[in-house]
Design a protein around this motif. Sequence first.
Motif, mmCIF file in Angstrom:
data_model
loop_
_atom_site.group_PDB
_atom_site.id
_atom_site.type_symbol
_atom_site.label_atom_id
_atom_site.label_comp_id
_atom_site.label_asym_id
_atom_site.label_seq_id
_atom_site.Cartn_x
_atom_site.Cartn_y
_atom_site.Cartn_z
ATOM 1 N N ARG A 1 6.019 3.088 -0.057
ATOM 2 C CA ARG A 1 5.152 1.927 -0.263
ATOM 3 C C ARG A 1 5.506 0.889 0.788
ATOM 4 N NH1 ARG A 1 6.137 2.848 -6.048
ATOM 5 N NH2 ARG A 1 7.601 1.088 -6.097
ATOM 6 N N LEU A 2 4.495 0.383 1.462
ATOM 7 C CA LEU A 2 4.717 -0.509 2.593
ATOM 8 C C LEU A 2 3.986 -1.832 2.418
ATOM 9 C CD1 LEU A 2 4.127 2.072 5.492
ATOM 10 C CD2 LEU A 2 6.281 1.558 4.322
ATOM 11 N N LEU A 3 4.633 -2.910 2.867
ATOM 12 C CA LEU A 3 3.983 -4.215 2.907
ATOM 13 C C LEU A 3 2.879 -4.224 3.960
ATOM 14 C CD1 LEU A 3 4.375 -6.954 1.472
ATOM 15 C CD2 LEU A 3 5.903 -7.615 3.333
ATOM 16 N N GLY A 4 2.972 -3.293 4.892
ATOM 17 C CA GLY A 4 1.971 -3.155 5.941
ATOM 18 C C GLY A 4 2.603 -2.552 7.174
ATOM 19 N N ARG B 1 0.833 -1.203 0.000
ATOM 20 C CA ARG B 1 0.000 0.000 0.000
ATOM 21 C C ARG B 1 0.868 1.253 0.000
ATOM 22 N NH1 ARG B 1 -4.917 1.475 4.292
ATOM 23 N NH2 ARG B 1 -5.918 3.045 2.958
ATOM 24 N N GLU B 2 0.399 2.245 -0.703
ATOM 25 C CA GLU B 2 1.115 3.525 -0.770
ATOM 26 C C GLU B 2 0.677 4.443 0.370
ATOM 27 O OE1 GLU B 2 2.145 5.717 -4.633
ATOM 28 O OE2 GLU B 2 0.431 6.852 -3.851
ATOM 29 N N LEU B 3 1.650 5.068 1.005
ATOM 30 C CA LEU B 3 1.388 6.015 2.092
ATOM 31 C C LEU B 3 2.095 7.328 1.801
ATOM 32 C CD1 LEU B 3 0.445 6.789 5.003
ATOM 33 C CD2 LEU B 3 2.616 5.812 5.817
ATOM 34 N N THR B 4 1.352 8.430 1.891
ATOM 35 C CA THR B 4 1.922 9.764 1.739
ATOM 36 C C THR B 4 1.687 10.548 3.022
ATOM 37 O OG1 THR B 4 1.575 9.808 -0.660
ATOM 38 C CG2 THR B 4 1.863 11.926 0.439
ATOM 39 N N LEU B 5 2.760 11.104 3.553
ATOM 40 C CA LEU B 5 2.674 11.971 4.721
ATOM 41 C C LEU B 5 2.943 13.399 4.278
ATOM 42 C CD1 LEU B 5 4.653 9.896 7.391
ATOM 43 C CD2 LEU B 5 2.182 9.936 6.976
ATOM 44 N N ILE B 6 2.024 14.313 4.621
ATOM 45 C CA ILE B 6 2.167 15.722 4.264
ATOM 46 C C ILE B 6 2.293 16.538 5.543
ATOM 47 C CG2 ILE B 6 1.088 17.712 3.158
ATOM 48 C CD1 ILE B 6 -0.295 15.848 1.246
ATOM 49 N N ILE B 7 3.369 17.302 5.637
ATOM 50 C CA ILE B 7 3.622 18.140 6.808
ATOM 51 C C ILE B 7 3.444 19.604 6.424
ATOM 52 C CG2 ILE B 7 5.377 18.942 8.433
ATOM 53 C CD1 ILE B 7 6.564 16.174 8.410
ATOM 54 N N ALA C 1 -3.563 6.722 13.654
ATOM 55 C CA ALA C 1 -3.834 7.105 12.265
ATOM 56 C C ALA C 1 -3.609 5.938 11.303
ATOM 57 C CB ALA C 1 -2.964 8.291 11.867
ATOM 58 N N LEU C 2 -2.719 5.004 11.669
ATOM 59 C CA LEU C 2 -2.399 3.876 10.788
ATOM 60 C C LEU C 2 -2.997 2.561 11.283
ATOM 61 C CD1 LEU C 2 1.361 4.659 10.031
ATOM 62 C CD2 LEU C 2 -0.605 5.037 8.533
ATOM 63 N N ALA C 3 -3.939 2.625 12.212
ATOM 64 C CA ALA C 3 -4.504 1.417 12.815
ATOM 65 C C ALA C 3 -5.140 0.489 11.794
ATOM 66 C CB ALA C 3 -5.522 1.803 13.885
ATOM 67 N N ALA C 4 -5.750 1.035 10.761
ATOM 68 C CA ALA C 4 -6.441 0.211 9.757
ATOM 69 C C ALA C 4 -5.661 0.142 8.443
ATOM 70 C CB ALA C 4 -7.840 0.762 9.502
ATOM 71 N N PHE C 5 -4.372 0.437 8.500
ATOM 72 C CA PHE C 5 -3.579 0.526 7.272
ATOM 73 C C PHE C 5 -3.566 -0.779 6.490
ATOM 74 C CE2 PHE C 5 0.382 0.417 4.830
ATOM 75 C CZ PHE C 5 0.309 1.629 4.153
ATOM 76 N N ASN C 6 -3.549 -1.911 7.177
ATOM 77 C CA ASN C 6 -3.437 -3.208 6.497
ATOM 78 C C ASN C 6 -4.745 -3.702 5.890
ATOM 79 O OD1 ASN C 6 -0.788 -3.194 7.377
ATOM 80 N ND2 ASN C 6 -1.183 -4.522 9.133
ATOM 81 N N ALA C 7 -5.829 -2.982 6.136
ATOM 82 C CA ALA C 7 -7.148 -3.488 5.753
ATOM 83 C C ALA C 7 -7.524 -3.217 4.300
ATOM 84 C CB ALA C 7 -8.214 -2.898 6.673
ATOM 85 N N ASP C 8 -7.020 -2.151 3.713
ATOM 86 C CA ASP C 8 -7.456 -1.772 2.357
ATOM 87 C C ASP C 8 -6.250 -1.301 1.559
ATOM 88 O OD1 ASP C 8 -8.867 -1.077 0.108
ATOM 89 O OD2 ASP C 8 -9.610 0.814 0.924
#
Length: 306
Positions: free
Chosen positions: A224-227, A160-166, A258-265
């Motif tokens: 991009r993270l495996l989870g 899954r792709e993750l983008t952090l914006i500061i 904020a990332l608690a459900a990251f692995n779900a979708d």
Amino acid sequence: MSNSRGAVVNRISKWHLAGAVAAAVLLAGCDVKDSIYNTSHPDHGTVTLTADWSGIGEGLTAPASYTVKADDYTATVSGATNLLDHLFEPGKYTIYAYNTAEHITVSGTTATVEAAPAPTGQTGTFVRNTPGWLFASVTDAVIEADKEHAYTAMMKQQVRELTLIIEPTGETTGRIESITGTLSGVAASLDIADGTHGAPSSVELQFEKITGGANAGKYAATVRLLGTAGARQELNARLYFTDDSPAAVTLTSDLTTALAAFNADKRTPLTLGGSVVETPTGAGFSATITDWTAGNGDGEDIDANM
């Protein structure tokens, strides 16, 4: 003399009759055998596997080839539908299908992200922050003898792709030269069989200034993270300023919630945005990130100054 000739004729006729009966029995036996077996493999079953790629992320394409494993059978196939080149003994099987993704290896049913060197001044275990797109499926199959089976492998996206914006705030915003960081609590491994994420590790983040759109002036880092794995996910970042004035500032932020459900979708990219809040101290100021919210990408491409 005529009686002898008649006896011979009778014996020949009996032999012909016996031969005809035997031939009929043999032919009848062949007919019975042909009616019992429906395939050319009466003691085994075959499998036709169709890979369904409809569940992968928007804009991604199915790989050209992928691996299929079932018990001691392993093969690389291509295309959507394949008759597996194997005769299966009757029984229950689990059929695994997965592609070869860059910087990810699969051993047995465990996918592992390639290790990466720790950033300068950092310690701990780091993995690649942009592995390739891994897709996998697990299909339970029951194989019967003398039967042709058809199964569908629902290919699921596993990266899954993750983008952090500061969003920097305060008087020093205009003097920020660069922002670096790390994210801990990311998964280095995934068991395809049961979906278990393991080996908590970290990835390096390289924030770039966004130059256009609704988020212009903010800083973004995409990985991009495996989870996620482990009890806590934490961002550690460092802000550097022009001419080192003020001195570089370190900030941490807890992203566990904020990332608690990251692995779900995993097929849906996730964007999180937060604001940097400066707090004056005797030595200058400290900084924290508050109010992480999802969807701060505003649905548009991030135009970063690379």
